[in-house]
Design a protein around this motif. Structure first.
Motif, PDB file in Angstrom:
ATOM      1  N   ASN A   2      34.326  34.615  54.653  1.00 38.18           N
ATOM      2  CA  ASN A   2      35.152  33.539  54.117  1.00 38.18           C
ATOM      3  C   ASN A   2      35.605  33.869  52.695  1.00 38.18           C
ATOM      4  O   ASN A   2      34.809  34.378  51.907  1.00 38.18           O
ATOM      5  CB  ASN A   2      34.355  32.233  54.064  1.00 38.18           C
ATOM      6  N   ILE A   3      36.848  33.547  52.392  1.00 36.57           N
ATOM      7  CA  ILE A   3      37.388  33.705  51.043  1.00 36.57           C
ATOM      8  C   ILE A   3      37.629  32.312  50.468  1.00 36.57           C
ATOM      9  O   ILE A   3      38.195  31.443  51.141  1.00 36.57           O
ATOM     10  CB  ILE A   3      38.717  34.506  51.052  1.00 36.57           C
ATOM     11  N   ILE A   4      37.207  32.116  49.218  1.00 36.72           N
ATOM     12  CA  ILE A   4      37.478  30.880  48.493  1.00 36.72           C
ATOM     13  C   ILE A   4      38.425  31.223  47.345  1.00 36.72           C
ATOM     14  O   ILE A   4      38.157  32.150  46.577  1.00 36.72           O
ATOM     15  CB  ILE A   4      36.198  30.287  47.868  1.00 36.72           C
ATOM     16  N   LEU A   5      39.505  30.469  47.214  1.00 38.89           N
ATOM     17  CA  LEU A   5      40.374  30.573  46.045  1.00 38.89           C
ATOM     18  C   LEU A   5      40.206  29.292  45.250  1.00 38.89           C
ATOM     19  O   LEU A   5      40.522  28.196  45.738  1.00 38.89           O
ATOM     20  CB  LEU A   5      41.837  30.767  46.451  1.00 38.89           C
ATOM     21  N   ILE A  74      27.508  32.205  48.170  1.00 39.94           N
ATOM     22  CA  ILE A  74      28.820  32.387  47.558  1.00 39.94           C
ATOM     23  C   ILE A  74      28.743  33.525  46.550  1.00 39.94           C
ATOM     24  O   ILE A  74      28.022  33.441  45.556  1.00 39.94           O
ATOM     25  CB  ILE A  74      29.292  31.106  46.840  1.00 39.94           C
ATOM     26  N   TRP A  75      29.484  34.598  46.799  1.00 40.51           N
ATOM     27  CA  TRP A  75      29.634  35.695  45.854  1.00 40.51           C
ATOM     28  C   TRP A  75      30.841  35.348  44.991  1.00 40.51           C
ATOM     29  O   TRP A  75      31.883  34.952  45.516  1.00 40.51           O
ATOM     30  CB  TRP A  75      29.845  37.012  46.594  1.00 40.51           C
ATOM     31  N   LYS A  91      26.579  39.190  53.963  1.00 43.59           N
ATOM     32  CA  LYS A  91      26.244  38.803  55.328  1.00 43.59           C
ATOM     33  C   LYS A  91      27.513  38.255  55.995  1.00 43.59           C
ATOM     34  O   LYS A  91      28.438  37.821  55.305  1.00 43.59           O
ATOM     35  CB  LYS A  91      25.131  37.756  55.320  1.00 43.59           C
ATOM     36  N   PRO A  92      27.553  38.249  57.322  1.00 48.47           N
ATOM     37  CA  PRO A  92      28.793  37.872  58.028  1.00 48.47           C
ATOM     38  C   PRO A  92      29.358  36.498  57.690  1.00 48.47           C
ATOM     39  O   PRO A  92      30.569  36.309  57.738  1.00 48.47           O
ATOM     40  CB  PRO A  92      28.396  37.937  59.506  1.00 48.47           C
ATOM     41  N   ASP A  93      28.516  35.536  57.340  1.00 47.05           N
ATOM     42  CA  ASP A  93      29.012  34.183  57.072  1.00 47.05           C
ATOM     43  C   ASP A  93      29.122  33.857  55.588  1.00 47.05           C
ATOM     44  O   ASP A  93      29.305  32.694  55.218  1.00 47.05           O
ATOM     45  CB  ASP A  93      28.095  33.159  57.750  1.00 47.05           C
ATOM     46  N   ASP A  94      29.022  34.869  54.742  1.00 52.98           N
ATOM     47  CA  ASP A  94      29.100  34.645  53.298  1.00 52.98           C
ATOM     48  C   ASP A  94      30.499  34.225  52.868  1.00 52.98           C
ATOM     49  O   ASP A  94      31.488  34.429  53.586  1.00 52.98           O
ATOM     50  CB  ASP A  94      28.717  35.912  52.531  1.00 52.98           C
ATOM     51  N   PHE A  95      30.559  33.652  51.675  1.00 50.38           N
ATOM     52  CA  PHE A  95      31.808  33.262  51.026  1.00 50.38           C
ATOM     53  C   PHE A  95      32.000  34.155  49.801  1.00 50.38           C
ATOM     54  O   PHE A  95      31.033  34.450  49.092  1.00 50.38           O
ATOM     55  CB  PHE A  95      31.747  31.803  50.566  1.00 50.38           C
ATOM     56  N   GLU A 141      35.051  45.649  51.621  1.00 55.74           N
ATOM     57  CA  GLU A 141      33.692  46.146  51.423  1.00 55.74           C
ATOM     58  C   GLU A 141      32.703  45.267  52.187  1.00 55.74           C
ATOM     59  O   GLU A 141      31.785  45.773  52.840  1.00 55.74           O
ATOM     60  CB  GLU A 141      33.323  46.186  49.936  1.00 55.74           C
ATOM     61  N   ALA A 142      32.888  43.963  52.130  1.00 54.67           N
ATOM     62  CA  ALA A 142      32.014  43.051  52.868  1.00 54.67           C
ATOM     63  C   ALA A 142      32.124  43.299  54.373  1.00 54.67           C
ATOM     64  O   ALA A 142      31.106  43.335  55.076  1.00 54.67           O
ATOM     65  CB  ALA A 142      32.361  41.601  52.530  1.00 54.67           C
ATOM     66  N   LEU A 143      33.327  43.501  54.862  1.00 57.81           N
ATOM     67  CA  LEU A 143      33.524  43.779  56.278  1.00 57.81           C
ATOM     68  C   LEU A 143      32.918  45.123  56.664  1.00 57.81           C
ATOM     69  O   LEU A 143      32.308  45.262  57.728  1.00 57.81           O
ATOM     70  CB  LEU A 143      35.014  43.744  56.622  1.00 57.81           C
TER      71      LEU A 143
END
Length: 164
Positions: A2-5, A74-75, A91-95, A141-143
């Motif tokens: 997930n991406i948060i803006l 949340i990173w 992790k796969p469900d991280d933000f 990188e996360a992927l």
């Protein structure tokens, strides 16, 4: 993933990020206020015809996001971090959160999340990268760390065939 803006200001950046999210199966979370309207042509243009396929959620503020995702990891991508983004264990469900173009994530949020603040290395005389480029760098990188789960790894030519 997930991406948060957090309070994005430039519609073309958000459109490009939306297209990247669609291409990677990533959710996009937008925290108000936005510096534009989501129906603007510039978002549609940069996101092209992918925008209608985007999994996008809006929040009135950061607290609403936290209330709806109380256990989220949340990173926080910031030029002020001590840790490089490749040191994070995604992790796969991280933000992964990015701040507005003119000021980044507010420092009040950063100091509460120091262990999850990450940065992209760059030369000292550069203030920051373009937001959509920064999202792509950290997201991929996360992927990668999650073996590009559910993503197409190999491609085919259109007219010809690979020798092997």
């Amino acid at each position: 993933m997930n991406i948060i803006l957090h309070q994005p200001e430039i519609p073309a950046n958000t459109g490009n990020i939306g297209r990247t999210c669609v291409a990677t199966g990533t959710g996009l979370h937008l925290i108000e206020p936005l510096g534009f309207r989501l129906d603007e042509k510039s978002i549609k243009r940069s996101g092209m015809d992918y925008w209608e396929h985007l999994d996008v959620t809006r929040y009135m503020n950061y607290q609403e996001f936290l209330d709806k995702h109380p256990n989220a990891t949340i990173w926080m991508a910031t030029t002020k971090a001590k840790k490089v983004y490749t040191e994070a264990a995604f992790k796969p469900d991280d933000f992964i959160m990015f701040g507005k173009e003119s000021g980044g994530i507010p420092e009040e949020i950063l100091v509460e999340n120091e262990e999850h603040c990450i940065r992209i290395p760059m030369l000292d005389d550069i203030r920051s990268l373009n937001l959509s480029n920064a999202v792509a760098i950290v997201l991929y990188e996360a992927l990668r760390q999650n073996d590009f789960s559910d993503m197409q790894i190999k491609g085919d030519l259109h007219r010809l065939h690979w020798k092997n």
